[in-house]
Write a protein that holds these residues in place. Sequence first.
Motif, mmCIF file in Angstrom:
data_model
loop_
_atom_site.group_PDB
_atom_site.id
_atom_site.type_symbol
_atom_site.label_atom_id
_atom_site.label_comp_id
_atom_site.label_asym_id
_atom_site.label_seq_id
_atom_site.Cartn_x
_atom_site.Cartn_y
_atom_site.Cartn_z
ATOM 1 N N ASN A 1 15.859 22.532 -9.291
ATOM 2 C CA ASN A 1 15.882 22.311 -7.467
ATOM 3 C C ASN A 1 15.900 20.403 -7.643
ATOM 4 O OD1 ASN A 1 16.707 22.772 -5.054
ATOM 5 N ND2 ASN A 1 14.157 22.728 -4.787
ATOM 6 N N GLY B 1 18.472 26.600 -6.005
ATOM 7 C CA GLY B 1 18.407 25.392 -4.612
ATOM 8 C C GLY B 1 19.945 25.357 -4.071
ATOM 9 N N ARG B 2 20.200 26.072 -2.944
ATOM 10 C CA ARG B 2 21.641 25.799 -2.540
ATOM 11 C C ARG B 2 21.539 24.008 -2.532
ATOM 12 N NH1 ARG B 2 26.809 27.787 -3.031
ATOM 13 N NH2 ARG B 2 27.930 25.802 -2.718
ATOM 14 N N ASP B 3 20.909 23.580 -2.068
ATOM 15 C CA ASP B 3 21.089 21.685 -1.419
ATOM 16 C C ASP B 3 22.080 21.304 -3.338
ATOM 17 O OD1 ASP B 3 20.829 22.190 0.626
ATOM 18 O OD2 ASP B 3 18.568 20.912 0.157
ATOM 19 N N ASP C 1 25.417 22.234 -3.934
ATOM 20 C CA ASP C 1 26.199 21.244 -2.347
ATOM 21 C C ASP C 1 26.456 19.449 -2.752
ATOM 22 O OD1 ASP C 1 26.636 22.886 -0.993
ATOM 23 O OD2 ASP C 1 24.477 22.728 0.332
ATOM 24 N N ARG D 1 23.945 32.351 -11.383
ATOM 25 C CA ARG D 1 22.705 32.489 -11.538
ATOM 26 C C ARG D 1 22.121 32.435 -12.817
ATOM 27 N NH1 ARG D 1 21.730 37.972 -9.170
ATOM 28 N NH2 ARG D 1 24.250 38.005 -8.684
ATOM 29 N N ASP E 1 17.013 31.689 -10.150
ATOM 30 C CA ASP E 1 17.856 31.683 -9.162
ATOM 31 C C ASP E 1 17.334 32.945 -7.995
ATOM 32 O OD1 ASP E 1 18.697 28.707 -9.468
ATOM 33 O OD2 ASP E 1 19.943 30.078 -10.473
ATOM 34 N N TRP F 1 20.569 32.152 -0.995
ATOM 35 C CA TRP F 1 21.375 31.093 -1.193
ATOM 36 C C TRP F 1 21.894 32.183 -2.524
ATOM 37 C CZ3 TRP F 1 21.645 28.829 -5.591
ATOM 38 C CH2 TRP F 1 20.429 28.698 -6.359
ATOM 39 N N SER G 1 25.159 34.870 -3.710
ATOM 40 C CA SER G 1 27.039 35.028 -3.698
ATOM 41 C C SER G 1 26.836 34.022 -5.183
ATOM 42 C CB SER G 1 27.216 34.325 -2.890
ATOM 43 O OG SER G 1 26.416 32.802 -2.626
#
Length: 180
Positions: A47, A71-73, A76, A88, A92, A96, A99
């Motif tokens: 993260n 974390g997806r952030d 991104d 993953r 994880d 989020w 996928s």
Amino acid sequence: FIISGSSGTASWSACCLALLHAGRRSDRHMRMPSSPIRIGLISDTHNIVRPAAKLALAGVDRILHAGDICGRDVLDELETVAPVTAVRGNNDRGAWAKSIQVTEAVEIGGVSIYILHDLSELDFDPRAAGFSVVISGHSHRPAMRESDGVLFVNPGSAGPRRFSLPVSLGFIEIINGNVR
């Protein structure tokens, strides 16, 4: 390879800086076929996307994340640098992460690369399966070795410092279907 750490890491840092200045993102699309494809390797971010990691990854053509993103952030933010393929890791969890696959197989520049979080879970012969490179994380220890014609790379951890292990990431280059 090493973002920061104990003394004796100058050669890896110089490699990182050389790759950083070797090309700019804006000129990648005009590259001749024999020009290197630069791939950033990162794992165990937990993260965190360190500014030094983003700086080191600037100019890469692709980023491969070997899990424990947390974390997806993180994905991104890395996507603002280059396209990301991630797997993953054991940390994880949640909606989020559903996928994100546990393993990925990608072909970049004619080189087949297998990505998983924990190398101990590799349950097949990568050479026999046609892979030239295996990327893993989990141990937080940067490592690179070749075995039976397959390059195994663990970029270490770019997340929180753990014990006396360095904060690190890695790079590979592919040129004319060869990894260096």
